[in-house]
Design a protein around this motif. Structure first.
Motif, PDB file in Angstrom:
ATOM      1  N   VAL A  88       0.839  -1.190   0.000  1.00 38.73           N
ATOM      2  CA  VAL A  88       0.000   0.000   0.000  1.00 38.73           C
ATOM      3  C   VAL A  88       0.882   1.250   0.000  1.00 38.73           C
ATOM      4  CG1 VAL A  88      -0.196   0.017   2.527  1.00 38.73           C
ATOM      5  CG2 VAL A  88      -1.962   1.128   1.129  1.00 38.73           C
ATOM      6  N   LYS A  89       0.467   2.264  -0.737  1.00 40.93           N
ATOM      7  CA  LYS A  89       1.237   3.496  -0.872  1.00 40.93           C
ATOM      8  C   LYS A  89       0.469   4.674  -0.274  1.00 40.93           C
ATOM      9  CE  LYS A  89       4.391   1.426  -3.416  1.00 40.93           C
ATOM     10  NZ  LYS A  89       5.758   1.171  -2.874  1.00 40.93           N
ATOM     11  N   PRO A  90       1.187   5.663   0.228  1.00 40.24           N
ATOM     12  CA  PRO A  90       0.499   6.853   0.732  1.00 40.24           C
ATOM     13  C   PRO A  90      -0.094   7.672  -0.407  1.00 40.24           C
ATOM     14  CG  PRO A  90       2.885   7.170   0.803  1.00 40.24           C
ATOM     15  CD  PRO A  90       2.655   5.741   0.413  1.00 40.24           C
ATOM     16  N   VAL A  91      -1.149   8.398  -0.108  1.00 43.45           N
ATOM     17  CA  VAL A  91      -1.737   9.300  -1.103  1.00 43.45           C
ATOM     18  C   VAL A  91      -1.002  10.636  -1.108  1.00 43.45           C
ATOM     19  CG1 VAL A  91      -3.998   8.227  -0.991  1.00 43.45           C
ATOM     20  CG2 VAL A  91      -3.480  10.161   0.522  1.00 43.45           C
ATOM     21  N   HIS A  92      -0.207  10.862  -0.082  1.00 40.75           N
ATOM     22  CA  HIS A  92       0.586  12.087  -0.032  1.00 40.75           C
ATOM     23  C   HIS A  92       1.813  11.861   0.835  1.00 40.75           C
ATOM     24  CE1 HIS A  92       1.740  16.298   0.344  1.00 40.75           C
ATOM     25  NE2 HIS A  92       1.834  16.102   1.638  1.00 40.75           N
ATOM     26  N   GLY A  93       2.943  12.402   0.411  1.00 38.19           N
ATOM     27  CA  GLY A  93       4.156  12.383   1.209  1.00 38.19           C
ATOM     28  C   GLY A  93       4.980  11.123   1.009  1.00 38.19           C
ATOM     29  N   GLN A  94       6.170  11.158   1.541  1.00 37.38           N
ATOM     30  CA  GLN A  94       7.096  10.033   1.467  1.00 37.38           C
ATOM     31  C   GLN A  94       7.730   9.790   2.828  1.00 37.38           C
ATOM     32  OE1 GLN A  94       9.901  11.081  -1.647  1.00 37.38           O
ATOM     33  NE2 GLN A  94       8.674  10.057  -3.205  1.00 37.38           N
ATOM     34  N   HIS A  95       7.881   8.518   3.170  1.00 36.03           N
ATOM     35  CA  HIS A  95       8.590   8.148   4.383  1.00 36.03           C
ATOM     36  C   HIS A  95      10.086   8.433   4.208  1.00 36.03           C
ATOM     37  CE1 HIS A  95       5.158   5.833   6.049  1.00 36.03           C
ATOM     38  NE2 HIS A  95       4.921   5.509   4.792  1.00 36.03           N
ATOM     39  N   ARG A  96      10.707   8.918   5.266  1.00 36.88           N
ATOM     40  CA  ARG A  96      12.158   9.104   5.289  1.00 36.88           C
ATOM     41  C   ARG A  96      12.727   8.111   6.300  1.00 36.88           C
ATOM     42  NH1 ARG A  96      12.703  14.963   7.127  1.00 36.88           N
ATOM     43  NH2 ARG A  96      10.763  14.409   8.210  1.00 36.88           N
ATOM     44  N   LYS A  97      13.452   7.149   5.844  1.00 39.41           N
ATOM     45  CA  LYS A  97      13.794   5.992   6.669  1.00 39.41           C
ATOM     46  C   LYS A  97      14.669   6.317   7.874  1.00 39.41           C
ATOM     47  CE  LYS A  97      17.860   4.608   3.953  1.00 39.41           C
ATOM     48  NZ  LYS A  97      18.482   3.491   3.185  1.00 39.41           N
ATOM     49  N   ASP A  98      15.409   7.414   7.821  1.00 46.04           N
ATOM     50  CA  ASP A  98      16.396   7.684   8.864  1.00 46.04           C
ATOM     51  C   ASP A  98      15.946   8.745   9.862  1.00 46.04           C
ATOM     52  OD1 ASP A  98      16.444   9.702   6.989  1.00 46.04           O
ATOM     53  OD2 ASP A  98      18.625   9.917   6.957  1.00 46.04           O
ATOM     54  N   VAL A  99      14.632   8.983   9.975  1.00 45.14           N
ATOM     55  CA  VAL A  99      14.134   9.973  10.937  1.00 45.14           C
ATOM     56  C   VAL A  99      13.207   9.302  11.937  1.00 45.14           C
ATOM     57  CG1 VAL A  99      14.318  11.826   9.229  1.00 45.14           C
ATOM     58  CG2 VAL A  99      12.125  10.635   9.528  1.00 45.14           C
ATOM     59  N   ASP A 100      12.876  10.018  12.988  1.00 47.00           N
ATOM     60  CA  ASP A 100      11.858   9.564  13.940  1.00 47.00           C
ATOM     61  C   ASP A 100      10.481   9.789  13.333  1.00 47.00           C
ATOM     62  OD1 ASP A 100      13.904   9.067  15.816  1.00 47.00           O
ATOM     63  OD2 ASP A 100      13.791  11.129  16.564  1.00 47.00           O
ATOM     64  N   ALA A 101       9.468   9.151  13.914  1.00 51.92           N
ATOM     65  CA  ALA A 101       8.121   9.289  13.347  1.00 51.92           C
ATOM     66  C   ALA A 101       7.057   9.151  14.421  1.00 51.92           C
ATOM     67  CB  ALA A 101       7.897   8.250  12.251  1.00 51.92           C
ATOM     68  N   VAL A 102       5.957   9.875  14.214  1.00 48.05           N
ATOM     69  CA  VAL A 102       4.738   9.737  15.004  1.00 48.05           C
ATOM     70  C   VAL A 102       3.696   9.094  14.106  1.00 48.05           C
ATOM     71  CG1 VAL A 102       2.882  10.949  16.218  1.00 48.05           C
ATOM     72  CG2 VAL A 102       5.248  11.764  16.419  1.00 48.05           C
ATOM     73  N   PHE A 103       3.063   8.028  14.592  1.00 44.57           N
ATOM     74  CA  PHE A 103       2.005   7.329  13.857  1.00 44.57           C
ATOM     75  C   PHE A 103       0.663   7.621  14.536  1.00 44.57           C
ATOM     76  CE2 PHE A 103       4.950   3.504  12.621  1.00 44.57           C
ATOM     77  CZ  PHE A 103       5.700   4.338  11.820  1.00 44.57           C
ATOM     78  N   ALA A 104      -0.354   7.922  13.731  1.00 42.55           N
ATOM     79  CA  ALA A 104      -1.679   8.179  14.297  1.00 42.55           C
ATOM     80  C   ALA A 104      -2.758   7.720  13.327  1.00 42.55           C
ATOM     81  CB  ALA A 104      -1.853   9.662  14.607  1.00 42.55           C
ATOM     82  N   TYR A 105      -3.734   6.985  13.840  1.00 44.62           N
ATOM     83  CA  TYR A 105      -4.921   6.632  13.072  1.00 44.62           C
ATOM     84  C   TYR A 105      -5.956   7.699  13.367  1.00 44.62           C
ATOM     85  CZ  TYR A 105      -8.480   3.805  10.827  1.00 44.62           C
ATOM     86  OH  TYR A 105      -9.456   3.359   9.966  1.00 44.62           O
ATOM     87  N   ALA A 106      -6.283   8.521  12.366  1.00 42.27           N
ATOM     88  CA  ALA A 106      -7.089   9.726  12.602  1.00 42.27           C
ATOM     89  C   ALA A 106      -8.200   9.805  11.570  1.00 42.27           C
ATOM     90  CB  ALA A 106      -6.197  10.959  12.538  1.00 42.27           C
ATOM     91  N   GLU A 107      -9.194   8.960  11.721  1.00 45.77           N
ATOM     92  CA  GLU A 107     -10.255   8.812  10.736  1.00 45.77           C
ATOM     93  C   GLU A 107     -11.476   9.642  11.096  1.00 45.77           C
ATOM     94  OE1 GLU A 107     -12.948   5.204   8.777  1.00 45.77           O
ATOM     95  OE2 GLU A 107     -12.324   5.146  10.877  1.00 45.77           O
ATOM     96  N   GLY A 108     -11.850  10.574  10.193  1.00 45.47           N
ATOM     97  CA  GLY A 108     -13.158  11.194  10.284  1.00 45.47           C
ATOM     98  C   GLY A 108     -13.306  12.392  11.192  1.00 45.47           C
TER      99      GLY A 108
END
Length: 423
Positions: A70-90
Motif C-alpha cells: 500500500v502506498k500513501p496518497v501524499h508524502g514520502q517516508h524518510r527511513k532515517d528519521v523519527d516518526a509519530v504514527f496516528a490513526y485519525a479517521e473522520g
C-alpha cells in the motif's frame, strides 16, 4: 481575624476544616504518586512464557514472502528519521490543526504518518490542510466493512452525530502482496487473511506496515490523535544509537494514574481482560494500574516486535470488542509475555505524570487545576515535578481543559488557517 461565637464563626470554622481536608488529600495523593512503581511489577501467577519472536501479520497469508504494498496518497517516508504514527479517521479540521500544529510547533523534524478516512467521508478542507504541511505522510483508510451481522457488506458507517462508527467490523484488503524482486512491480495483491475487526484494533496493522519504512534505530511513537497535543519535542533527550541495524531496542509504555483507577476498578478494562482471557487473569490483575495502549513509543526494532505481539493477541483471542487493544496491551506486559522477545532489550513503564506522555484520563476525582497539573493562565499541563509534559493525552476528560482547548486554542487555530488560506 477572630470572629465572635456566631453562625458566621461556625461557618468559617467548617470552611477552614474543609480546606484543610482538601489540602491533606492532595498532599496524600502526591505522596502516593511517588510510591507506585512496585504496583507495575508483572503478575507471577499468570506469567506466560512468550516467544523470542512473534509472527508477522503477513505470516497468515497463503504464500510466503508477502510484503506491504500500500502506498500513501501524499508524502514520502524518510527511513532515517523519527516518526509519530496516528490513526485519525473522520475528524473535523480543527482536530487536525491542533494535533499536527502543536507537533510541528515543537521543532519536530521527523515524519508524521496518518491514516484518514476514505475520500467520500473526509471532512471539509482536511486533505488540503494535511497535504500543505511538510513531512506529513497520509494514507486513506479504505476498508471493506460489514453490517451488524459481520457478514453482509456495508459501506463505512457514520453515526447520527456525524462520527465514524467505532463498533463496525472491517477488513483491509490489498495492503499486502507479492512483488517482483528485480523490478518492484506488484505481481499479486492479498486479501486480508484475518476476521473482520474494529478500527481500534485494525490500526495496529497500519502501524506495522508504516514501521517497515524506518531504520531500526529510529524512534517511533504511536498516539491517539483526537485527544492529544504537544508542548515540547518528545524525541529530545532520548537514548540514541547510531547503528541502523540494531538487533534490539528500548520500548516505553505509559501508565494511567494508579491512585484513581486500576484494571479491576474500570468496567471497560475489566471486561476487555475478562472477555479476552478469562476470570483467572482479571482476578490476578485487578489491582494493577492501567497501562494506556493509546500512547507507546520505542526504537523501531522494539516497536516492530511489540506491534507483532499485539496484533497476534487479537488473532489468538478473537475478541471483537472496541478498545480490546488495551486489554492486549496490559496482558502482554503484566504476564511478561514480551520478556523473551529478543528485539526488545528493555521495557520501561512510565508512571502517569512522570514521563514523556502524560495520560490524564483517570484524574477525574478532582479537576486538573485542583490536582495542580493545569495552569489556566498559561494553558500549560505539567508533570508531577512541575515541568511541562511534552505530550498531553486525554485532554478532553477535564471540563476546564476541554473548554480551553476547544473554545480558545482550536478556535484560534481554525480562524488563523482560514484567514491565511481563504482570504
Amino acid at each position: 481575624m477572630i470572629l465572635p461565637n456566631t453562625p458566621l464563626r461556625s461557618f468559617w470554622s467548617i470552611l477552614q476544616l474543609l480546606l484543610l481536608i482538601k489540602v491533606r488529600l492532595i498532599e496524600s495523593s502526591s505522596e502516593d504518586i511517588n510510591t507506585d512503581a512496585a504496583l507495575f511489577e508483572p503478575s507471577h501467577p499468570v506469567r506466560v512464557l512468550g516467544p523470542t519472536s512473534f509472527p508477522k501479520p503477513t505470516d497468515l497469508l497463503e504464500l510466503p514472502d508477502a510484503v506491504p504494498i500500500v502506498k500513501p496518497v501524499h508524502g514520502q517516508h524518510r527511513k532515517d528519521v523519527d516518526a509519530v504514527f496516528a490513526y485519525a479517521e473522520g475528524y473535523d479540521l480543527q482536530y487536525y490543526l491542533h494535533f499536527v500544529g502543536t507537533l510541528f510547533a515543537t521543532n519536530f523534524t521527523g515524519d508524521l504518518v496518518m491514516a484518514i478516512a476514505e475520500k467520500r467521508l473526509l471532512q471539509k478542507d482536511v486533505l488540503e490542510y494535511l497535504t500543505s504541511i511538510p513531512n506529513v505522510v497520509v494514507y486513506h483508510s479504505d476498508m471493506d466493512c460489514y453490517a451488524s451481522d459481520h457478514v453482509t457488506p456495508e459501506p463505512r458507517r457514520v453515526t447520527s452525530q456525524g462520527q465514524m462508527d467505532i463498533f463496525q467490523m472491517c477488513h483491509i484488503h490489498d495492503v499486502y502482496g507479492w512483488v517482483d524482486p528485480i523490478t518492484g512491480e506488484v505481481l499479486r495483491k492479498a486479501s486480508d487473511p484475518k476476521e473482520a475487526r474494529v478500527v481500534a484494533t485494525l490500526r495496529y496493522d497500519w502501524y506495522w506496515i508504516w514501521l517497515q519504512h524506518y531504520q531500526k534505530n529510529s524512534w517511533i511513537m504511536v498516539l491517539d490523535a483526537r485527544d492529544s497535543f504537544f508542548q515540547s519535542n518528545p524525541f529530545q533527550n532520548l537514548p540514541r544509537r547510531s547503528d541502523p541495524n540494531l538487533a534490539s531496542g528500548h520500548l516505553y509504555f505509559f501508565g494511567e494514574n494508579a491512585n484513581a483507577t486500576r484494571l479491576g476498578k474500570s468496567t471497560k478494562n475489566r471486561n476487555w481482560l475478562k472477555n479476552g482471557y478469562g476470570n483467572d487473569v482479571i482476578g490476578a490483575l485487578q489491582n494493577k494500574p492501567t497501562i494506556c495502549s493509546g500512547s507507546t513509543m520505542g526504537e523501531a526494532v522494539a516497536m516492530e516486535q511489540y506491534l507483532r505481539a499485539l496484533i497476534n493477541e487479537k488473532d489468538e483471542t478473537s475478541i471483537r470488542m472496541t478498545g480490546s487493544d488495551q486489554g492486549f496491551h496490559n496482558y502482554l506486559y503484566y504476564t511478561d509475555k514480551l520478556a523473551n522477545a529478543l528485539a526488545i532489550s528493555s521495557l520501561t513503564v512510565w508512571e502517569q505524570g512522570k514521563g514523556i506522555i502524560n495520560n490524564l484520563g483517570a484524574l477525574r476525582t478532582m479537576t486538573l487545576q485542583e490536582w495542580g497539573n493545569f495552569n489556566m493562565t498559561s494553558g500549560v499541563i505539567s508533570n508531577w515535578d512541575g515541568s511541562p509534559s511534552p505530550v498531553v493525552h486525554q485532554w478532553d476528560r477535564d471540563k476546564d481543559l476541554h473548554r480551553y482547548i476547544f473554545r480558545e486554542k482550536m478556535k484560534s487555530m481554525r480562524q488563523k488557517w482560514y484567514a491565511e488560506n481563504r482570504s
